[in-house]
Design a protein around this motif. Structure first.
Motif, PDB file in Angstrom:
ATOM      1  N   LEU A 252      52.875  18.127  -0.905  1.00  0.00           N
ATOM      2  CA  LEU A 252      53.728  19.276  -0.652  1.00  0.00           C
ATOM      3  C   LEU A 252      55.210  18.931  -0.802  1.00  0.00           C
ATOM      4  N   SER A 253      56.040  19.966  -0.813  1.00  0.00           N
ATOM      5  CA  SER A 253      57.472  19.782  -1.025  1.00  0.00           C
ATOM      6  C   SER A 253      58.243  20.659  -0.050  1.00  0.00           C
ATOM      7  N   ARG A 254      59.565  20.665  -0.197  1.00  0.00           N
ATOM      8  CA  ARG A 254      60.415  21.446   0.699  1.00  0.00           C
ATOM      9  C   ARG A 254      60.157  22.944   0.589  1.00  0.00           C
ATOM     10  N   THR A 255      59.526  23.397  -0.512  1.00  0.00           N
ATOM     11  CA  THR A 255      59.211  24.823  -0.642  1.00  0.00           C
ATOM     12  C   THR A 255      57.999  25.220   0.190  1.00  0.00           C
ATOM     13  N   SER A 256      57.349  24.248   0.835  1.00  0.00           N
ATOM     14  CA  SER A 256      56.130  24.518   1.600  1.00  0.00           C
ATOM     15  C   SER A 256      56.388  24.772   3.080  1.00  0.00           C
ATOM     16  N   ASN A 257      57.652  24.801   3.482  1.00  0.00           N
ATOM     17  CA  ASN A 257      57.987  25.040   4.881  1.00  0.00           C
ATOM     18  C   ASN A 257      59.384  25.646   4.960  1.00  0.00           C
ATOM     19  N   PHE A 258      59.523  26.756   5.648  1.00  0.00           N
ATOM     20  CA  PHE A 258      60.867  27.262   5.904  1.00  0.00           C
ATOM     21  C   PHE A 258      60.923  27.905   7.279  1.00  0.00           C
ATOM     22  N   THR A 259      62.133  28.032   7.791  1.00  0.00           N
ATOM     23  CA  THR A 259      62.354  28.500   9.155  1.00  0.00           C
ATOM     24  C   THR A 259      63.251  29.740   9.149  1.00  0.00           C
ATOM     25  N   THR A 260      63.288  30.410  10.299  1.00  0.00           N
ATOM     26  CA  THR A 260      64.239  31.510  10.470  1.00  0.00           C
ATOM     27  C   THR A 260      65.656  31.034  10.208  1.00  0.00           C
TER      28      THR A 260
ATOM     29  N   ILE B 273      57.995  31.768  -4.211  1.00  0.00           N
ATOM     30  CA  ILE B 273      58.303  30.431  -4.747  1.00  0.00           C
ATOM     31  C   ILE B 273      57.175  29.461  -4.416  1.00  0.00           C
ATOM     32  N   ALA B 274      56.695  29.508  -3.174  1.00  0.00           N
ATOM     33  CA  ALA B 274      55.599  28.623  -2.759  1.00  0.00           C
ATOM     34  C   ALA B 274      54.323  28.908  -3.538  1.00  0.00           C
ATOM     35  N   ALA B 275      54.160  30.146  -4.002  1.00  0.00           N
ATOM     36  CA  ALA B 275      52.925  30.544  -4.688  1.00  0.00           C
ATOM     37  C   ALA B 275      52.984  30.340  -6.197  1.00  0.00           C
ATOM     38  N   GLU B 276      54.124  29.910  -6.717  1.00  0.00           N
ATOM     39  CA  GLU B 276      54.347  29.891  -8.164  1.00  0.00           C
ATOM     40  C   GLU B 276      53.241  29.200  -8.961  1.00  0.00           C
ATOM     41  N   ASP B 277      52.862  28.005  -8.562  1.00  0.00           N
ATOM     42  CA  ASP B 277      51.922  27.212  -9.363  1.00  0.00           C
ATOM     43  C   ASP B 277      50.495  27.261  -8.822  1.00  0.00           C
ATOM     44  N   ALA B 278      50.189  28.240  -7.992  1.00  0.00           N
ATOM     45  CA  ALA B 278      48.872  28.299  -7.357  1.00  0.00           C
ATOM     46  C   ALA B 278      48.127  29.568  -7.744  1.00  0.00           C
ATOM     47  N   GLU B 279      46.814  29.492  -7.654  1.00  0.00           N
ATOM     48  CA  GLU B 279      45.978  30.686  -7.771  1.00  0.00           C
ATOM     49  C   GLU B 279      45.857  31.389  -6.425  1.00  0.00           C
ATOM     50  N   VAL B 280      45.842  30.571  -5.366  1.00  0.00           N
ATOM     51  CA  VAL B 280      45.742  31.107  -4.004  1.00  0.00           C
ATOM     52  C   VAL B 280      46.788  30.426  -3.135  1.00  0.00           C
ATOM     53  N   LEU B 281      47.600  31.212  -2.440  1.00  0.00           N
ATOM     54  CA  LEU B 281      48.552  30.665  -1.472  1.00  0.00           C
ATOM     55  C   LEU B 281      48.065  30.975  -0.065  1.00  0.00           C
ATOM     56  N   LEU B 282      48.011  29.939   0.777  1.00  0.00           N
ATOM     57  CA  LEU B 282      47.701  30.135   2.192  1.00  0.00           C
ATOM     58  C   LEU B 282      48.991  29.977   2.977  1.00  0.00           C
ATOM     59  N   GLY B 283      49.420  31.068   3.639  1.00  0.00           N
ATOM     60  CA  GLY B 283      50.639  31.044   4.418  1.00  0.00           C
ATOM     61  C   GLY B 283      50.351  31.204   5.889  1.00  0.00           C
ATOM     62  N   GLU B 284      50.910  30.321   6.690  1.00  0.00           N
ATOM     63  CA  GLU B 284      50.716  30.355   8.142  1.00  0.00           C
ATOM     64  C   GLU B 284      52.029  30.731   8.814  1.00  0.00           C
ATOM     65  N   ILE B 285      51.975  31.707   9.707  1.00  0.00           N
ATOM     66  CA  ILE B 285      53.152  32.069  10.500  1.00  0.00           C
ATOM     67  C   ILE B 285      53.050  31.371  11.847  1.00  0.00           C
ATOM     68  N   GLY B 286      54.055  30.574  12.172  1.00  0.00           N
ATOM     69  CA  GLY B 286      54.043  29.847  13.430  1.00  0.00           C
ATOM     70  C   GLY B 286      54.227  30.761  14.628  1.00  0.00           C
ATOM     71  N   GLY B 287      53.932  30.233  15.796  1.00  0.00           N
ATOM     72  CA  GLY B 287      54.091  31.015  17.005  1.00  0.00           C
ATOM     73  C   GLY B 287      52.942  31.988  17.230  1.00  0.00           C
ATOM     74  N   THR B 288      53.201  32.990  18.052  1.00  0.00           N
ATOM     75  CA  THR B 288      52.172  33.934  18.475  1.00  0.00           C
ATOM     76  C   THR B 288      52.607  35.362  18.173  1.00  0.00           C
ATOM     77  N   VAL B 289      51.685  36.170  17.677  1.00  0.00           N
ATOM     78  CA  VAL B 289      51.984  37.577  17.423  1.00  0.00           C
ATOM     79  C   VAL B 289      52.463  38.227  18.716  1.00  0.00           C
ATOM     80  N   GLY B 290      53.562  38.956  18.624  1.00  0.00           N
ATOM     81  CA  GLY B 290      54.183  39.543  19.806  1.00  0.00           C
ATOM     82  C   GLY B 290      55.477  38.850  20.156  1.00  0.00           C
ATOM     83  N   ASP B 291      55.667  37.600  19.688  1.00  0.00           N
ATOM     84  CA  ASP B 291      56.941  36.911  19.879  1.00  0.00           C
ATOM     85  C   ASP B 291      58.022  37.666  19.115  1.00  0.00           C
ATOM     86  N   ILE B 292      59.174  37.863  19.725  1.00  0.00           N
ATOM     87  CA  ILE B 292      60.226  38.642  19.088  1.00  0.00           C
ATOM     88  C   ILE B 292      60.710  37.975  17.800  1.00  0.00           C
ATOM     89  N   GLU B 293      60.712  36.624  17.786  1.00  0.00           N
ATOM     90  CA  GLU B 293      61.238  35.932  16.614  1.00  0.00           C
ATOM     91  C   GLU B 293      60.312  35.981  15.401  1.00  0.00           C
TER      92      GLU B 293
END
Length: 535
Positions: free
Chosen positions: A89-97, A134-154
């Motif tokens: 993986l590379s820096r395009t595989s993780n980003f933050t608010t 950008i993360a999906a550019e070279d893939a057939e399938v992108l799996l994206g995970e959202i950190g934290g818990t649904v309901g968190d304001i952030e």
């Protein structure tokens, strides 16, 4: 998939009820299964915290910082992603608010929004979607995970962004998977589904309708409860899966596959793919469940209260033990206790590992552990700070430089370890160290070259101090072999003691490149020697 013209597929994983349920492991397991079906996958972790990256965060709060080949300091889940797949993986595989807002603010300052009022929708959400694509550019399938818990304001902008993305690319090309907790209440003597129902209700109120639910529990969930979750969450029963506590995390993909999750995902997304080849994972689980004996390794550090601080290290040790069909028994040793003279624990382990770290606290205890390993011919392995302290210990007790120390701990004495050119304690702390993959040339005839079976290696770094070459020659003349160097920067990378059964240390972090089905050679050699110790 159905030929080259098939549309790109997106799978997004959210979590509810509580954090630390294992979304990262679920995402990694699914990606590993899809990859083993012959699909080209990529992975993405979206972290809602406002820090630009985890590089400045305490490992006791956030866990370890995982470093990629291209030098990004990322979330520890990327370690799971790499260990469960063949991905680098590379820096395009993780980003933050923090990264998203920083980019949007810079865009606004440069006038790119043409005087418009900058808002969460559409400007923040468009930036999130841009990074997803950008993360999906070279893939057939992108799996994206959202950190934290649904309901968190952030996390709300991220949830809104993937809702929009499904509208943009077509809902038939996007799959939403929601991971929920189904807790067991001892007082009632039963599992409760209400938290899961409320979590899905929260998600649906934000415009996301999960097609698959994965239920985390410490025990089997009976069919009637699965029916209840299916009914109240409006998800077909065959789309409700269980993720029950297992003995090793490498059972997770096998468990999900046995329930048919990967096939169900393929069906829902209209993907044609072969059955996954899971022989390598089955062998890992077999070795884990059928060890020949135990091997006890002492890990000397400051963050002994939280294994998450050394997650990749812990996994790499387990990979090595597993490859030898051994059961790892880690002994986490508080370096500050060793400073008090409480070193009895060192006589009860078969090997000592001193990992990386920062700051002076506990360093004298780590040096005491290194001295013990050297004098008692106990297998020793030092990583990053562990290598620097091994050089300091040798300089003090063998070379005779009694004031040998590191510039990190002060400017007095013999600075056997000093700040690299362009580095200091002052200035920006985030992303400013020597980061990422660098080549290292191993000395002919050295133990390191024998272990690697290669002359040139590439390993990942995360440090701002290095061995001072002014002292390196003195230490080398006294008997410590400098067996690996980076010629481009003239940096000491690997040291060893030839008269010792196993005394080796490296400046880089080999744990980042270890895989369960392909143990890192340095860890494997260490475990093998530790297993032989005392025999």
């Amino acid at each position: 998939m159905k030929g080259k013209s098939s549309p790109k597929k997106f799978i997004f994983i959210t979590g509810g009820v509580a954090s630390s349920l294992g979304k990262g492991l679920a995402a990694a397991s699914i990606a590993g299964l899809l990859e083993r079906r012959g699909l080209k996958v990529n992975m993405l972790k979206m972290d809602p915290y406002i820090n630009v990256d985890p590089g400045t965060m305490s490992p006791t709060q956030h866990g370890e910082v995982f470093v990629t080949d291209d030098g990004a300091e990322t979330d520890l889940d990327l370690g799971h992603y790499e260990r469960f797949t063949s991905l680098t993986l590379s820096r395009t595989s993780n980003f933050t608010t923090g990264q998203v807002y920083l980019q949007v603010i810079e865009n606004e300052r440069e006038g790119k929004y043409l005087g418009k009022t900058v808002q969460v929708v559409p400007h923040i959400t468009e930036e999130i979607k841009r990074r997803i694509h950008i993360a999906a550019e070279d893939a057939e399938v992108l799996l994206g995970e959202i950190g934290g818990t649904v309901g968190d304001i952030e996390s709300q902008p991220f949830v809104e962004s993937i809702r929009q993305l499904a509208h943009d690319v077509g809902p038939e090309n996007v799959l939403f998977i929601h991971l929920v907790l189904v807790p067991y209440l001892g007082a009632a003597g039963e599992l409760k589904t209400k938290p899961a129902q409320h979590s899905v209700k929260e998600l649906r109120s934000m415009g996301l309708f999960p097609q698959i639910i994965i239920c985390r529990s410490d025990r089997e969930i009976e069919s009637s409860l699965v029916d209840k979750i299916s009914l109240f969450c409006n998800v077909q029963k065959e789309n409700v899966f269980q993720s029950i506590d297992v003995d090793t995390i490498y059972q997770v993909p096998l468990s999900l596959h046995a329930q048919g999750l990967d096939q169900r995902i393929a069906n829902l997304l209209g993907i044609w793919a072969a059955a996954p080849k899971i022989d390598d994972l089955e062998k890992v689980v077999f070795n884990f469940k059928n060890p020949l004996r135990k091997v006890k390794i002492g890990i000397v550090g400051k963050y002994t209260e939280l294994v998450e601080s050394y997650k990749s290290l812990d996994e790499a040790l387990n990979h090595a033990a597993n490859s030898c069909q051994l059961e790892l028994e880690p002994v986490y040793i508080d370096a500050e206790e060793l400073e008090k003279g409480n070193d009895e624990v060192l006589s009860n382990v078969q090997g000592i590992l001193v990992p990386g770290g920062f700051g002076q606290r506990g360093t004298e205890g780590k040096i005491a552990a290194i001295k013990y390993a050297r004098e008692n011919k106990l297998p020793f392995f030092g990583i990053c700070l562990g290598m620097q302290l091994a050089m300091i210990e040798y300089a003090r007790n063998i070379v005779g430089l009694e004031t040998a120390t590191s510039e990190e701990f002060g400017s007095g004495g013999d600075l056997v370890v000093h700040f690299m050119e362009g580095q200091s304690q002052e200035g920006s702390k985030g992303g400013s160290m020597r980061l990422g993959a660098y080549d290292c040339e191993l000395l002919d005839g050295s133990y390191a070259k024998k272990v690697y079976g290669a002359s040139i290696i590439s390993e990942r770094h995360r440090h701002r101090l290095e061995v001072n070459n002014i002292y390196a020659s003195k230490i080398s003349e006294a008997g410590m072999v400098i067996s690996g160097i980076n010629k481009e920067l003239d940096l000491v990378e690997v040291v060893e003691l030839s008269e010792h059964p196993h005394f080796i240390a490296c400046q880089y972090h080999p744990e980042f490149k270890s895989r369960p089905y392909s143990a890192h050679p340095l860890f494997k050699a260490f475990i093998e020697k530790a297993d032989q110790y005392g025999k």
